[in-house]
Design an enzyme around this catalytic site. Structure first.
Site, PDB file in Angstrom:
ATOM      1  N   ASP A   1       0.895  -1.166  -0.050  1.00  0.00           N
ATOM      2  CA  ASP A   1       0.118   0.040   0.103  1.00  0.00           C
ATOM      3  C   ASP A   1       0.874   1.399  -0.025  1.00  0.00           C
ATOM      4  O   ASP A   1       1.961   1.150   0.623  1.00  0.00           O
ATOM      5  CB  ASP A   1      -0.805   0.028   1.185  1.00  0.00           C
ATOM      6  CG  ASP A   1      -2.102   0.830   1.138  1.00  0.00           C
ATOM      7  OD1 ASP A   1      -2.307   1.502  -0.059  1.00  0.00           O
ATOM      8  OD2 ASP A   1      -2.605   1.090   2.132  1.00  0.00           O
TER       9      ASP A   1
ATOM     10  N   HIS B   1       3.268   3.373  -8.912  1.00  0.00           N
ATOM     11  CA  HIS B   1       2.904   1.993  -9.015  1.00  0.00           C
ATOM     12  C   HIS B   1       4.208   1.130  -9.860  1.00  0.00           C
ATOM     13  O   HIS B   1       4.711   0.307  -9.418  1.00  0.00           O
ATOM     14  CB  HIS B   1       1.675   1.608 -10.061  1.00  0.00           C
ATOM     15  CG  HIS B   1       0.587   2.127  -9.456  1.00  0.00           C
ATOM     16  ND1 HIS B   1       0.291   1.679  -8.098  1.00  0.00           N
ATOM     17  CD2 HIS B   1      -0.686   2.903  -9.698  1.00  0.00           C
ATOM     18  CE1 HIS B   1      -1.004   2.092  -7.767  1.00  0.00           C
ATOM     19  NE2 HIS B   1      -1.597   2.856  -8.826  1.00  0.00           N
TER      20      HIS B   1
ATOM     21  N   LEU C   1      11.063 -20.346  -4.010  1.00  0.00           N
ATOM     22  CA  LEU C   1       9.940 -19.398  -3.187  1.00  0.00           C
ATOM     23  C   LEU C   1       8.716 -19.473  -4.209  1.00  0.00           C
ATOM     24  O   LEU C   1       8.734 -19.611  -5.256  1.00  0.00           O
ATOM     25  CB  LEU C   1      10.520 -18.234  -3.456  1.00  0.00           C
ATOM     26  CG  LEU C   1       9.495 -17.115  -2.987  1.00  0.00           C
ATOM     27  CD1 LEU C   1       9.290 -16.830  -1.436  1.00  0.00           C
ATOM     28  CD2 LEU C   1       9.370 -15.752  -3.525  1.00  0.00           C
TER      29      LEU C   1
ATOM     30  N   ARG D   1      -5.498  -2.421   8.372  1.00  0.00           N
ATOM     31  CA  ARG D   1      -6.615  -3.127   8.047  1.00  0.00           C
ATOM     32  C   ARG D   1      -6.252  -4.163   6.903  1.00  0.00           C
ATOM     33  O   ARG D   1      -5.245  -4.085   6.392  1.00  0.00           O
ATOM     34  CB  ARG D   1      -7.767  -2.225   7.477  1.00  0.00           C
ATOM     35  CG  ARG D   1      -7.355  -1.272   6.411  1.00  0.00           C
ATOM     36  CD  ARG D   1      -8.626  -0.596   5.850  1.00  0.00           C
ATOM     37  NE  ARG D   1      -8.364   0.511   4.744  1.00  0.00           N
ATOM     38  CZ  ARG D   1      -7.793   1.791   5.202  1.00  0.00           C
ATOM     39  NH1 ARG D   1      -7.841   2.115   6.277  1.00  0.00           N
ATOM     40  NH2 ARG D   1      -7.420   2.295   4.136  1.00  0.00           N
TER      41      ARG D   1
ATOM     42  N   SER E   1      -8.446  -5.115   4.393  1.00  0.00           N
ATOM     43  CA  SER E   1      -9.053  -4.970   3.062  1.00  0.00           C
ATOM     44  C   SER E   1      -9.227  -5.883   2.189  1.00  0.00           C
ATOM     45  O   SER E   1      -8.812  -6.149   1.035  1.00  0.00           O
ATOM     46  CB  SER E   1      -8.015  -4.099   2.289  1.00  0.00           C
ATOM     47  OG  SER E   1      -7.697  -2.655   2.877  1.00  0.00           O
TER      48      SER E   1
HETATM   49  C1  FPP Z   1      -1.883   0.165  -3.462  1.00  0.00           C
HETATM   50  O1  FPP Z   1      -1.177   1.638  -3.422  1.00  0.00           O
HETATM   51  C2  FPP Z   1      -1.120  -0.514  -4.565  1.00  0.00           C
HETATM   52  C3  FPP Z   1      -2.054  -1.117  -5.138  1.00  0.00           C
HETATM   53  C4  FPP Z   1      -3.564  -1.001  -5.737  1.00  0.00           C
HETATM   54  C5  FPP Z   1      -1.563  -1.865  -6.400  1.00  0.00           C
HETATM   55  C6  FPP Z   1      -0.148  -2.563  -5.849  1.00  0.00           C
HETATM   56  C7  FPP Z   1       0.514  -2.626  -7.026  1.00  0.00           C
HETATM   57  C8  FPP Z   1       1.739  -2.740  -7.427  1.00  0.00           C
HETATM   58  C9  FPP Z   1       2.881  -2.613  -6.312  1.00  0.00           C
HETATM   59  C10 FPP Z   1       2.238  -2.495  -8.566  1.00  0.00           C
HETATM   60  C11 FPP Z   1       1.807  -3.524  -9.837  1.00  0.00           C
HETATM   61  C12 FPP Z   1       2.163  -4.936  -9.796  1.00  0.00           C
HETATM   62  C13 FPP Z   1       1.580  -5.903 -10.436  1.00  0.00           C
HETATM   63  C14 FPP Z   1       2.408  -6.975 -10.246  1.00  0.00           C
HETATM   64  C15 FPP Z   1       0.487  -5.342 -11.029  1.00  0.00           C
HETATM   65  P1  FPP Z   1      -2.376   2.753  -3.574  1.00  0.00           P
HETATM   66  O2  FPP Z   1      -2.665   3.188  -5.177  1.00  0.00           O
HETATM   67  O3  FPP Z   1      -3.736   2.303  -3.037  1.00  0.00           O
HETATM   68  O4  FPP Z   1      -1.585   3.860  -2.745  1.00  0.00           O
HETATM   69  P2  FPP Z   1      -2.528   4.919  -1.877  1.00  0.00           P
HETATM   70  O5  FPP Z   1      -3.195   4.394  -1.030  1.00  0.00           O
HETATM   71  O6  FPP Z   1      -1.219   5.846  -1.540  1.00  0.00           O
HETATM   72  O7  FPP Z   1      -3.346   5.739  -3.154  1.00  0.00           O
END
Ligand code: FPP
Length: 263
Positions: A30, A47, A141, A204, A206
């Site tokens: 997150d 991302h 892994l 949390r 989620s």
């Molecule tokens: C949460 O950050 C992250 C996500 C919803 C996506 C997680 C994705 C990656 C780590 C990269 C993609 C990897 C793959 C393999 C698809 P957020 O966007 O909710 O951050 P914020 O809460 O600060 O807005």
């Protein structure tokens, strides 16, 4: 850092018990958006850097002896984000598999995907299938990628399959127990997570591994996911080793004392 002795050698040296490494670590990655916003960058950049952090997490987990690493990369609820961001995340997944699959395979990583696959775009489905098939025989892994995943949806699916089994006569309702549910989840055959890490300070679950996390330890880290590095992984594992897991019971030493006092 994780294991070791007390530093003394020779007679009287006391070798410390190797400390337990969690067999299965789940990560809620997150904070990509906030990481980007804090730097005046577009969310996509957060991302992208999140994918770099994921690559590093696979390596550090594997080096430190973790057997299963489950990462929450796209939730069933993430579809409610703006279409541009959803498209970006789909693109990143495709690029991650196309670019990293050969490396993961070379390093003995086995990829498993959990989540709803049927309604995904055919090219994404094909890539997810390819990743699982190519790495199926690897014994390093196990990287479990939760993609289009939601725990409630997964549990509902398991209920549906169990109900179908009952309707067809394959399952006797009297025999249904927790194991029946576990074996009908997407994670069938994967041990429950020992440790769940969430970055970005949020505390949390989620909709992530809710059934499986019944006895998981939780470590919440303040850093945003793109800043999660080997030191952060080691810190989370250290915190885990300090926990006293009793699974609803009591510790053997305590049990022994209670038995002795009772005699
Ligand atoms: C949460 O950050 C992250 C996500 C919803 C996506 C997680 C994705 C990656 C780590 C990269 C993609 C990897 C793959 C393999 C698809 P957020 O966007 O909710 O951050 P914020 O809460 O600060 O807005």
């Amino acid at each position: 850092m994780i294991e070791g002795d007390d530093g003394r050698r020779g007679p009287g040296a006391r070798v410390a018990e190797p400390r337990p490494i969690p067999a299965h670590v789940g990560i809620i990655m997150d904070g990509n958006g906030r990481w980007a916003a804090a730097r005046g960058l577009p969310r996509l950049e957060g991302h992208r850097r999140g994918v770099d952090a994921l690559r590093a997490a696979v390596k550090s987990a594997s080096d430190l002896g973790v057997r299963y690493l489950t990462v929450y990369s796209f939730s069933s609820e993430n579809w409610t984000r703006p279409i541009e961001e959803v498209t970006d995340l789909m693109g990143l997944l495709k690029r991650f598999i196309r670019k990293d699959l050969a490396d993961l395979h070379r390093n003995g990583v086995r990829v498993r995907i959990i989540g709803e696959r049927v309604r995904l775009m055919p090219d994404i489905r094909a890539l997810l299938d390819e990743a699982e098939i190519l790495t199926a025989a690897n014994d390093g892994l196990v990287l479990v990628v939760a993609f289009n995943y939601g725990s409630r949806q997964e549990i509902a699916g398991a209920m549906r399959r169990i109900a179908e089994g009952v309707a067809s006569g394959a399952i006797d309702p009297a025999t249904i127990g927790p194991d029946t549910v576990s074996t009908h989840l997407d994670t069938a055959g994967i041990p429950d997570p020992d440790l769940i890490i969430r970055t970005s300070g949020e505390q949390r679950l989620s909709n992530f591994l809710m059934w499986q996390a019944a006895y998981a330890e939780f470590v919440f880290l303040p850093c945003h996911w793109p800043d999660f590095d080997r030191t952060a992984m080691e810190a989370a594992l250290e915190a885990y080793t300090a926990r006293d897991r009793r699974f609803g019971g009591i510790r053997p030493a305590e049990l022994e004392r209670k038995v002795k006092t009772a005699l």
